[in-house]
Design a protein around this motif. Sequence first.
Motif, PDB file in Angstrom:
ATOM      1  N   VAL A  58       0.871  -1.172   0.000  1.00 23.59           N
ATOM      2  CA  VAL A  58       0.000   0.000   0.000  1.00 23.59           C
ATOM      3  C   VAL A  58       0.903   1.216   0.000  1.00 23.59           C
ATOM      4  O   VAL A  58       1.568   1.505   0.984  1.00 23.59           O
ATOM      5  N   SER A  59       0.948   1.903  -1.111  1.00 25.30           N
ATOM      6  CA  SER A  59       1.686   3.157  -1.217  1.00 25.30           C
ATOM      7  C   SER A  59       3.109   3.041  -0.680  1.00 25.30           C
ATOM      8  O   SER A  59       3.599   3.928  -0.006  1.00 25.30           O
ATOM      9  N   SER A 116      -5.072   3.095  -1.229  1.00 28.80           N
ATOM     10  CA  SER A 116      -3.723   3.609  -1.532  1.00 28.80           C
ATOM     11  C   SER A 116      -3.702   5.107  -1.793  1.00 28.80           C
ATOM     12  O   SER A 116      -2.897   5.841  -1.224  1.00 28.80           O
ATOM     13  N   GLU A 117      -4.566   5.579  -2.672  1.00 31.81           N
ATOM     14  CA  GLU A 117      -4.569   7.006  -3.007  1.00 31.81           C
ATOM     15  C   GLU A 117      -5.045   7.853  -1.823  1.00 31.81           C
ATOM     16  O   GLU A 117      -4.565   8.970  -1.623  1.00 31.81           O
ATOM     17  N   GLU A 172      -2.109   8.228   0.576  1.00 37.00           N
ATOM     18  CA  GLU A 172      -1.154   9.212   0.066  1.00 37.00           C
ATOM     19  C   GLU A 172      -1.674  10.637   0.238  1.00 37.00           C
ATOM     20  O   GLU A 172      -0.926  11.549   0.554  1.00 37.00           O
ATOM     21  N   GLU A 231      -5.569  -2.257   0.078  1.00 35.10           N
ATOM     22  CA  GLU A 231      -4.991  -1.582  -1.085  1.00 35.10           C
ATOM     23  C   GLU A 231      -5.964  -0.647  -1.795  1.00 35.10           C
ATOM     24  O   GLU A 231      -5.534   0.250  -2.523  1.00 35.10           O
TER      25      GLU A 231
END
Length: 126
Positions: free
Chosen positions: A21-22, A63-64, A67, A60
Amino acid sequence: MNRFAAWLPFGLALALAGTAVSGAESNRFHLAGGGEMSYVDRGAGEPALVLIHCGNCRKEIWSETIEAFAGERRVVALDLVGHGASSARTVGASVPALGEDVAALVRELGIGRAILVGNSLGGPVA
């Protein structure tokens, strides 16, 4: 998730996303009811965002979101038991039990104030 994966069917896009994840390393939390929960913990500050995925998903999908927010606050994304990198529960996996798992993780991480964000199944779990 990269731009190419954005137009793929959701399930296939998740499969291509891999297990990270990231770029964050997953941690493991041993549940009192049996099994282990996989999670990532990024950033700092409260209230922390605790991200709870939908059924048949995994951490997951966030993820964005991780971030976007980890630079300004603590963000925790987890795999509910029986999903993603978490193991299956050795004792029942009802929605209230999944909620207790999330609460136990929040306590274990010493999070004093949290905003729970749930997608689909993650809503009632929150």
